[in-house]
Design a protein around this motif. Sequence first.
Motif, PDB file in Angstrom:
ATOM      1  N   GLU A  98     -11.718 -15.248  51.938  1.00 21.54           N
ATOM      2  CA  GLU A  98     -12.073 -15.218  53.349  1.00 21.54           C
ATOM      3  C   GLU A  98     -13.547 -15.532  53.491  1.00 21.54           C
ATOM      4  O   GLU A  98     -14.403 -14.729  53.119  1.00 21.54           O
ATOM      5  N   GLY A  99     -13.847 -16.717  54.012  1.00 22.57           N
ATOM      6  CA  GLY A  99     -15.241 -17.113  54.121  1.00 22.57           C
ATOM      7  C   GLY A  99     -15.908 -17.127  52.761  1.00 22.57           C
ATOM      8  O   GLY A  99     -15.416 -17.773  51.821  1.00 22.57           O
ATOM      9  N   LYS A 100     -16.976 -16.351  52.620  1.00 14.92           N
ATOM     10  CA  LYS A 100     -17.688 -16.291  51.344  1.00 14.92           C
ATOM     11  C   LYS A 100     -17.170 -15.176  50.438  1.00 14.92           C
ATOM     12  O   LYS A 100     -17.667 -15.002  49.316  1.00 14.92           O
ATOM     13  N   ARG A 101     -16.169 -14.434  50.928  1.00 17.18           N
ATOM     14  CA  ARG A 101     -15.635 -13.312  50.143  1.00 17.18           C
ATOM     15  C   ARG A 101     -14.432 -13.773  49.341  1.00 17.18           C
ATOM     16  O   ARG A 101     -13.426 -14.208  49.897  1.00 17.18           O
ATOM     17  N   HIS A 102     -14.525 -13.685  48.008  1.00 14.63           N
ATOM     18  CA  HIS A 102     -13.447 -14.110  47.111  1.00 14.63           C
ATOM     19  C   HIS A 102     -13.270 -13.051  46.024  1.00 14.63           C
ATOM     20  O   HIS A 102     -14.241 -12.665  45.359  1.00 14.63           O
ATOM     21  N   TYR A 103     -12.028 -12.584  45.842  1.00 19.03           N
ATOM     22  CA  TYR A 103     -11.759 -11.657  44.743  1.00 19.03           C
ATOM     23  C   TYR A 103     -10.258 -11.580  44.503  1.00 19.03           C
ATOM     24  O   TYR A 103      -9.436 -11.962  45.354  1.00 19.03           O
ATOM     25  N   SER A 104      -9.922 -11.066  43.311  1.00 23.73           N
ATOM     26  CA  SER A 104      -8.533 -10.790  42.946  1.00 23.73           C
ATOM     27  C   SER A 104      -8.415  -9.304  42.636  1.00 23.73           C
ATOM     28  O   SER A 104      -9.291  -8.736  41.968  1.00 23.73           O
ATOM     29  N   GLU A 105      -7.339  -8.689  43.095  1.00 22.65           N
ATOM     30  CA  GLU A 105      -7.176  -7.249  42.925  1.00 22.65           C
ATOM     31  C   GLU A 105      -5.749  -6.932  42.511  1.00 22.65           C
ATOM     32  O   GLU A 105      -4.798  -7.561  42.993  1.00 22.65           O
ATOM     33  N   VAL A 106      -5.595  -5.945  41.641  1.00 24.06           N
ATOM     34  CA  VAL A 106      -4.285  -5.504  41.176  1.00 24.06           C
ATOM     35  C   VAL A 106      -4.214  -3.986  41.315  1.00 24.06           C
ATOM     36  O   VAL A 106      -5.145  -3.273  40.930  1.00 24.06           O
ATOM     37  N   ALA A 112       5.371   7.625  35.809  1.00 23.36           N
ATOM     38  CA  ALA A 112       5.451   8.751  34.875  1.00 23.36           C
ATOM     39  C   ALA A 112       4.318   9.751  35.104  1.00 23.36           C
ATOM     40  O   ALA A 112       4.513  10.964  35.004  1.00 23.36           O
ATOM     41  N   THR A 113       3.120   9.247  35.418  1.00 19.50           N
ATOM     42  CA  THR A 113       1.963  10.123  35.587  1.00 19.50           C
ATOM     43  C   THR A 113       1.621  10.366  37.052  1.00 19.50           C
ATOM     44  O   THR A 113       0.840  11.263  37.374  1.00 19.50           O
ATOM     45  N   GLY A 114       2.184   9.551  37.966  1.00 16.10           N
ATOM     46  CA  GLY A 114       1.860   9.687  39.384  1.00 16.10           C
ATOM     47  C   GLY A 114       0.448   9.243  39.706  1.00 16.10           C
ATOM     48  O   GLY A 114      -0.193   9.777  40.615  1.00 16.10           O
ATOM     49  N   VAL A 115      -0.030   8.240  38.971  1.00 19.67           N
ATOM     50  CA  VAL A 115      -1.389   7.740  39.175  1.00 19.67           C
ATOM     51  C   VAL A 115      -1.341   6.249  39.473  1.00 19.67           C
ATOM     52  O   VAL A 115      -0.664   5.487  38.781  1.00 19.67           O
ATOM     53  N   ALA A 116      -2.071   5.833  40.509  1.00 18.93           N
ATOM     54  CA  ALA A 116      -2.208   4.418  40.852  1.00 18.93           C
ATOM     55  C   ALA A 116      -3.594   3.955  40.425  1.00 18.93           C
ATOM     56  O   ALA A 116      -4.600   4.580  40.778  1.00 18.93           O
ATOM     57  N   THR A 117      -3.646   2.855  39.670  1.00 19.50           N
ATOM     58  CA  THR A 117      -4.910   2.328  39.164  1.00 19.50           C
ATOM     59  C   THR A 117      -5.199   0.981  39.821  1.00 19.50           C
ATOM     60  O   THR A 117      -4.353   0.092  39.822  1.00 19.50           O
ATOM     61  N   ARG A 118      -6.410   0.842  40.361  1.00 23.23           N
ATOM     62  CA  ARG A 118      -6.815  -0.392  41.032  1.00 23.23           C
ATOM     63  C   ARG A 118      -7.886  -1.100  40.200  1.00 23.23           C
ATOM     64  O   ARG A 118      -8.859  -0.481  39.751  1.00 23.23           O
ATOM     65  N   THR A 119      -7.689  -2.392  39.973  1.00 18.09           N
ATOM     66  CA  THR A 119      -8.707  -3.211  39.298  1.00 18.09           C
ATOM     67  C   THR A 119      -9.059  -4.383  40.197  1.00 18.09           C
ATOM     68  O   THR A 119      -8.208  -4.909  40.922  1.00 18.09           O
ATOM     69  N   ARG A 120     -10.315  -4.782  40.166  1.00 19.44           N
ATOM     70  CA  ARG A 120     -10.777  -5.942  40.936  1.00 19.44           C
ATOM     71  C   ARG A 120     -11.523  -6.885  40.006  1.00 19.44           C
ATOM     72  O   ARG A 120     -12.469  -6.482  39.331  1.00 19.44           O
ATOM     73  N   ASP A 121     -11.062  -8.121  39.984  1.00 22.59           N
ATOM     74  CA  ASP A 121     -11.644  -9.136  39.098  1.00 22.59           C
ATOM     75  C   ASP A 121     -11.732  -8.627  37.661  1.00 22.59           C
ATOM     76  O   ASP A 121     -12.724  -8.842  36.950  1.00 22.59           O
TER      77      ASP A 121
END
Length: 253
Positions: A98-106, A112-121
Motif C-alpha cells: 500500500e503506497g510506500k508500505r510493503h511487508y509480508s506477514e504470517v 496444541a499449545t493455544g498460542v498464535a505466533t506472528r512473524t513479519r518479513d
Amino acid sequence: MRPTLALASGILLALSSYAQDPPWLAEGEKLTYALSYFHVVAGTLELSAKPEGENLRLTMTATSTPSFSRIFSVNNRIETLLSRNPLSLLRQEATIAEGKRHYSEVLVVDRATGVATRTRDGREKGKVTVNPPVLDTLGSIFALRTLDLAPSRAFSLDVISGKEVYPLMVVVTGRQTLKVGSTKVETFVVEPRFRSGGLYKNESQLVLYVSQDPRHIPLKIVSRLPFGSLTATLVEATPSWQEVVHSKSEKQE
C-alpha cells in the motif's frame, strides 16, 4: 458506546455459535467487487472461499486501478486457513503493498499449545494466547454470513487483531432494499464492532449489506475512512447470486 436500549431490548447474543458447514460452500465461491472512493472506481476486491478437506481456505485480493495507482497504489493479498468444525483460525498469510508500505506477514495458531505466533518479513513479532474458536478479520467476515441474521440480533466472535484477541460484536441494525442493476434486493444491514475498554464502539468502521437468503452474500461493503468512505459493490459472483437472493421484480416497483 453500548448498543442503544432499543437494540439491546431485542438482542440475541450467541457466543461463537455460528453454523459449521453452510451447504452453499460445497463447490466453493468467488465474489468480485468494484471499489469506489468518492464515487470514483479505484480498484477491484475479490473474496473467495474453498473447502480443503477438513479445512476452509479464504482468499482476499485488493488491487487498485492503473489510474488510481498514480495517486495511491494498492496490491494486497490475504490467505486464511480455517478449520471447519468449528470455524477457527489455523494460519494467515498476508502480502501487503500500500503506497510506500510493503511487508509480508504470517500468523500461525498452534492448537496444541493455544498460542498464535506472528512473524513479519521473517522476524517474529510476538505471540498471543488464544482459546479456539478464534478468527482473523477475514475469517470473521465469512463467519458472520453463517449466522442466523435478523434485525436487532447481535453475535459475539473472538478475533485476533494486531497483538491481542478482541470480542467482535456483529450487530444487525435493520433491513435495507438495494437496487442491483434492474433488481431490487432485500438486505440485512450488518455492522461488526470491536470492543475497547469494555465498551462497544458506537460508530462502526465497516457496514455490510447482505442478502437475506441462506448465503448472506455481501452485496455492498462500506468502509468508513478518516476522509470519506470506500465502497465495495458486488459485480460478479460464482455461483451466481441472482439464483438465490430474495428480490423484488420490476412488476413490484
